[in-house]
Enzyme design. Structure first.
Site, short mmCIF file in Angstrom:
data_model
loop_
_atom_site.label_atom_id
_atom_site.label_comp_id
_atom_site.label_asym_id
_atom_site.label_seq_id
_atom_site.Cartn_x
_atom_site.Cartn_y
_atom_site.Cartn_z
N ARG A 304 -45.85 84.37 16.20
CA ARG A 304 -44.83 85.28 15.68
C ARG A 304 -45.40 86.18 14.59
O ARG A 304 -44.98 87.33 14.43
CB ARG A 304 -43.58 84.53 15.19
CG ARG A 304 -42.43 85.46 14.85
CD ARG A 304 -41.14 84.72 14.50
NE ARG A 304 -40.34 84.36 15.66
CZ ARG A 304 -39.50 85.18 16.31
NH1 ARG A 304 -39.35 86.42 15.89
NH2 ARG A 304 -38.82 84.76 17.35
N GLU A 705 -32.42 84.91 10.32
CA GLU A 705 -33.70 85.09 9.64
C GLU A 705 -33.96 86.48 9.07
O GLU A 705 -34.56 86.60 8.00
CB GLU A 705 -34.85 84.73 10.61
CG GLU A 705 -34.84 83.27 10.99
CD GLU A 705 -35.80 82.99 12.13
OE1 GLU A 705 -35.52 83.42 13.26
OE2 GLU A 705 -36.83 82.35 11.89
#
Ligand code: LUZ
Ligand code: MOS
Length: 767
Positions: A304, A705
Site C-alpha cells: 500500500r 482511514e
C-alpha cells in the site's frame, strides 16, 4: 441518524469482551514474554511459578496440539517461542490459574536461559545485512533515468517517520469457552473473526467448524486488531481445549504496549525532479520499512505504501521501491492508513524541500501537480480525481488569502510566537489491495412479527459501521429503523470474512446487506401481488406500506410479512458481494486495485512558542470528498478522530526502542497521545458532495482511514513556523515533531546536550 450505540456508550451499557458474563469455572491466563529481543532459548524455568497457589497449568510450545504458528501472510511467527526468541515480549509461556492475580504472580516467577544474539532495530541496518521479510518490489511509470536530464531542478533527501501505538481503549483480550464434542467458542476483540478462527484451528489442529469466534464490539482497533488479536485467541483456545475449562486473558495496558506491534516506522530516500514551471517530472524513492521480527501484515502494508508513493499528485516518471526489513521489534502491523500515510509524508517532504530550494511556497508546487481525472497512477489505474475540486473549494471557502495575511501579520508583529500554515491534499485508494479480500456476506432474517435481524461480517469498533448497516437495511426494506437489530459478528452466522479494515467495511458488508434486502423485497412484492391480485410490476414497498400503482393498498409491512410466511415463502436471505472491476497483476505491478479513491484537502494553522518549543494547532480546515454521505454525524466523527490521531503521529507520539530492542516509551507517562487540550481549537469540515458514480455503498464514500492523513499537514505547518523564526534552520524531515525537536531546530547552534533521538539521524542531504 445517530450512532445506534451512542446511548449505551455514554451510560456504560455497551458490552465489550470483559463484560461478557463469565461461565462458572472460568480460568485466567497470562503470558510470559521474552525479556530479550533476540537469542537462543535454552531453557524455561517454570517450577517456582507452578507452586503459586491457584496455578492450574503452564503451557509452552511443546503443548501445542496442532501447528505452533500464527503467521497470516507468511508462516514465520510461532505462537509460543520454541528455540529462539525474536523480540522483547514474544510469548514463551502461558500460565493458567484460578485467578488473574495468581496467573500474573506466577508469570513474575518464570525465568528463561537465553543466549543473546545481535539485536537490530534499524531497518537500514537490516537491509544492509540482507535481512528482508519478502523480496523488494518496485512500481514503475515512465522512465525516471531518462527524465532527470529534462528536469530544471533535481534534488534528493531523506525522510523518516516513526511508528505509532494504537492505544485502543480496550486492550487485547480473548475468552475461550469449551463446547460439546470438542468445539470451542471464542470471544475475541478482533477486527477479523475469521482470522481468529483460522488461527485457533491451526494451533489446535481441528477443522474450522469446531470453532466459533464471536464479537459484539471492540473498544477501538485502528488496525491493531486486524492481525494481532490472533495470538491471544490461540493461547486461550489452546488452554481451553486442553483443560476443558473456559480461559480468559485480558492484557494489562503495559503488557499490551510491550508485546504488540505498532505502525511501521519508515526511513526513506527520495529524489525529485521538476521542470521550470514546477511540474514534477520524476520521482524516485526507496522505502525502508521497519517490519519487526515477523511478517504479520508487513508485505501488504509495504504494497500500500507503493500504491500511495505519489500521494495526490500526478508524476509521469516514477520508480518506487520498497524493502520490508526484518528487525527485532515486535512485528509491526496495520494502523489506519496501512502504509499510505508513510508514503504521503515522504512525498510532502520532497515537495517541501524543493519549495525551500526554489524559494516558493510549497503549496504552489502542491497545487501545480495535483492529479486530474485520466492521469495514470504508477500501478496502471487511471484517476477519477476530485483533487482540484477539493483544493479550490478549500481556498475559496476558507479565504486562503486572508488566512495567509493573518499568519504573515502575526509573524511580523511577534518575535517569540510564530504561526505556520500548510496544505495537505489527500488521495486514498479504497479496496483491499489483495483483490481476493474484497468480498463480504450478510444474513438478513425477517421474523414473522415484522422485525428484522441483520448479521454481517463487519465488526463494530466504534466507527459506526453497525449504524450504517442498519440504515442500509431500513432503507432498502423501506421500514422504520426501529424494526432492525444488528447482531453480533459471528463466524457461525457469516463465514470466511475479511477483516474490518481498509476503510472498506461499510462498502463491502453494506452492499451485501443491500443485496439480501433487495432479494427479500422482491419476494415480498411477489407475495403482495398474489394477495392483491395485481401484477407484480404495479407493487412497491414504501414507508411500511404496500403500494399498488403508488396508491396505498390493504397491505402494510407486517401484513405482507405474515402473508409471506403463511404462503411458506422464505423470509431469510444470505447474500454475497464481491467488488467488481478490481484486479491487480503482481508480475507486472499493474492493474486496477481500487474501487475508487477518496480525496480531500486540509489547511492547518499552528502557533509555536519559540521560547519553549511548544505549539498548538489553531485550526484544521477541511474540504472532504464524502460522495453522498449516508450518515454525516458518523462520518464527521471519523474525520475529527482521524485528524487528531494523525496529528498525534506527526507531533507528540514518540515511540522509542532502545538498542537492545526494549520499548522505553512503554507507559502513558512516557508515550504522549493527544488529549482534548492538544486537539485543534477548530476543526472545520466541509463536504465536497459529488455524485459521480462509484462503488461506495449508496455513493457514501469510505471515510475510516483517509482523514488520518490530514494530520500530516501539521508537521509541515510546524516546520513553516520554525522557518518563520529561523529561516536558516535545517529542519530534518523526521517525524514526530516533538517540542524537543522543535527547540533543537529553532536553535540549531545551541550546545547539543538535550536528549533527543534525532542525533542518530543524518540531516537531509541535497544533491
Ligand atoms: N488490510 C489489508 C488493510 O489486509 N489490506 C489492505 O489493503 C488494507 N488497507 C488498509 C487497511 N487495512
Ligand atoms: Mo486497518 S489499518 O484498516 O485495520
Amino acid at each position: 441518524m445517530k450512532n445506534i450505540d451512542s446511548k449505551n456508550h455514554v451510560t456504560g451499557r455497551s458490552v465489550y469482551l470483559d463484560d461478557v458474563p463469565e461461565v462458572a469455572g472460568t480460568l485466567y491466563g497470562a503470558a510470559f514474554g521474552s525479556p530479550v529481543a533476540h537469542g537462543h532459548l535454552r531453557a524455561v524455568h517454570l517450577a517456582e511459578a507452578a507452586k503459586v497457589p491457584g496455578v492450574v497449568r503452564i503451557f509452552t510450545a511443546r503443548d501445542v496440539t496442532g501447528e505452533n504458528q500464527i503467521g497470516g501472510i507468511i508462516p514465520d511467527e510461532p505462537l509460543l517461542a520454541e528455540h529462539k526468541v525474536d523480540f522483547c515480549g514474544m510469548p514463551i509461556a502461558f500460565v493458567v490459574a484460578t485467578s488473574d492475580e495468581a496467573a500474573r504472580a506466577a508469570v513474575k516467577l518464570i525465568t528463561a536461559d537465553i543466549e543473546p544474539l545481535p539485536v537490530i532495530t534499524d531497518p537500514r541496518e537490516a537491509h544492509a545485512l540482507g535481512q528482508l521479510i519478502v523480496p523488494p518490489r518496485t512500481f514503475r511509470l515512465g522512465d525516471t533515468a531518462a527524465a532527470w536530464d529534462t528536469c530544471a531542478h533535481v534534488l534528493a533527501g531523506r525522510a523518516d517517520s516513526n511508528g505509532q501505538e494504537h492505544l485502543y481503549i480496550e486492550t487485547q483480550c480473548a475468552y475461550a469457552v469449551p463446547q460439546e464434542n470438542g468445539g470451542v467458542k471464542i470471544y475475541s476483540s478482533t477486527q477479523s473473526p475469521t482470522a481468529g478462527q483460522r488461527t485457533a484451528a491451526r494451533v489446535l489442529g481441528v477443522p474450522m467448524h469446531q470453532l466459533e469466534v464471536e464479537v459484539q464490539r471492540l473498544g477501538g482497533g485502528f488496525g491493531g486488531k486486524e492481525d494481532q488479536a490472533n495470538a491471544w485467541v490461540g493461547l486461550c483456545a489452546l488452554a481451553a481445549h486442553l483443560l476443558h475449562k473456559p480461559v480468559k486473558y485480558v492484557l494489562h495496558r503495559l503488557e499490551d504496549m510491550a508485546m504488540t506491534g505498532k505502525r511501521h516506522p519508515y526511513s526513506t530516500d527520495y529524489k525529485i525532479g521538476l521542470d521550470k514551471d514546477l511540474r514534477i517530472l520524476a520521482f524516485e524513492v526507496s522505502y525502508y520499512q521497519n517490519a519487526g521480527a515477523a511478517a504479520d501484515l508487513s508485505p501488504a502494508i509495504m504494497e500500500r505504501t507503493l500504491f500511495h508513493s505519489t500521494s495526490t499528485y500526478f508524476v509521469p516518471n516514477v520508480t518506487a521501491t520498497a524493502y520490508s526489513c526484518h528487525t527485532h521489534l515486535p512485528p509491526n502491523t496495520a494502523f489506519r492508513g496501512f502504509g499510505g500515510p508513510q508514503a504521503k509524508f515522504v512525498m510532502e517532504a520532497a515537495i517541501a524541500q524543493a519549495a525551500e530550494q526554489l524559494g516558493v511556497d510549497a503549496c504552489v508546487i502542491q497545487k501545480q501537480n495535483l492529479n486530474r481525472t485520466g492521469d495514470e497512477f504508477p500501478f496502471g489505474q487511471k484517476a477519477v480525481s476530485e483533487a482540484h475540486a477539493c483544493w479550490h473549494k478549500a481556498e475559496e471557502l476558507y479565504d486562503i488569502d486572508q488566512l495567509r495575511r493573518e499568519v504573515e501579520q502575526f509573524n511580523a508583529t511577534n518575535t517569540l510566537l510564530k504561526k505556520g500554515l500548510a496544505f495537505m491534499p489527500i488521495c486514498f485508494g479504497i479496496s483491499f489491495t489483495n483483490t481476493s479480500m474484497n468480498q463480504a456476506r450478510a444474513l438478513v432474517h425477517i421474523y414473522y412479527d415484522g422485525s428484522v435481524s441483520v448479521s454481517t461480517g463487519a465488526v463494530e469498533m466504534g466507527q459506526g459501521v453497525n449504524t450504517k448497516m442498519l440504515q442500509v437495511a431500513a432503507q432498502v426494506l423501506s421500514i422504520d429503523p426501529g424494526r432492525v437489530r444488528l447482531q453480533s459478528t459471528s463466524t457461525s452466522r457469516i463465514a470466511n470474512t475479511s477483516p474490518s479494515a481498509a476503510s472498506a467495511t461499510a462498502d463491502l458488508n453494506g452492499r451485501a446487506v443491500q443485496l439480501a434486502c433487495e432479494a427479500l423485497v422482491g419476494r415480498l412484492r411477489e407475495v403482495a401481488a398474489l394477495e392483491l391480485g395485481v401484477p407484480e410490476s404495479a407493487v412497491a414497498l414504501r414507508d411500511e406500506q404496500v403500494l399498488v400503482h403508488n396508491q396505498p393498498s390493504a397491505l402494510d409491512w407486517k401484513k405482507v410479512v405474515t402473508a409471506a410466511f403463511l404462503r411458506r415463502v422464505s423470509l431469510s436471505e444470505h447474500a454475497h458481494y464481491a467488488t467488481p472491476e478490481v484486479h491487480f497483476n503482481k508480475a507486472t505491478e499493474k492493474g486496477h486495485p481500487f474501487a475508487y479513491h477518496v480525496y480531500g484537502t486540509s489547511i492547518t494553522v499552528v502557533t509555536m512558542d519559540c521560547l519553549r518549543g511548544t505549539y498548538a494547532v489553531d485550526a484544521v480546515k477541511v474540504v472532504h470528498d464524502f460522495g453522498q454521505s449516508m450518515n454525516p454525524a458518523v462520518d464527521r466523527g471519523q474525520i475529527e478522530g482521524g485528524i487528531v490521531q494523525g496529528i498525534g503521529w506527526m507531533t507528540m507520539e514518540e515511540l522509542l526502542y532502545d538498542p537492545t530492542g526494549r520499548l522505553r516509551s512503554n507507559t502513558l507517562s512516557t508515550y504522549k497521545v493527544p488529549d482534548i487540550y492538544s486537539a485543534p481549537k477548530e476543526i472545520a469540515i466541509e463536504p465536497l458532495a459529488t455524485d459521480t458514480d462509484n462503488l461506495a455503498i449508496f455513493r457514501s464514500k469510505a471515510v475510516g482511514e483517509p482523514p488520518f492523513m490530514y494530520g500530516i499537514g501539521t508537521y509541515f505547518a510546524l516546520r513553516n513556523a520554525i522557518k518563520a523564526f529561523n529561516p536558516q534552520s535545517p529542519v530534518a524531515f523526521d517525524a514526530p515533531m516533538t517540542p524537543e525537536k522543535v527547540l533543537l531546530a529553532l536553535y540549531p547552534e545551541a550546545p547539543a546536550s538535550a536528549p533527543t533521538r534525532s542525533h542518530e539521524r543524518s540531516r537531509v542531504a541535497t544533491a
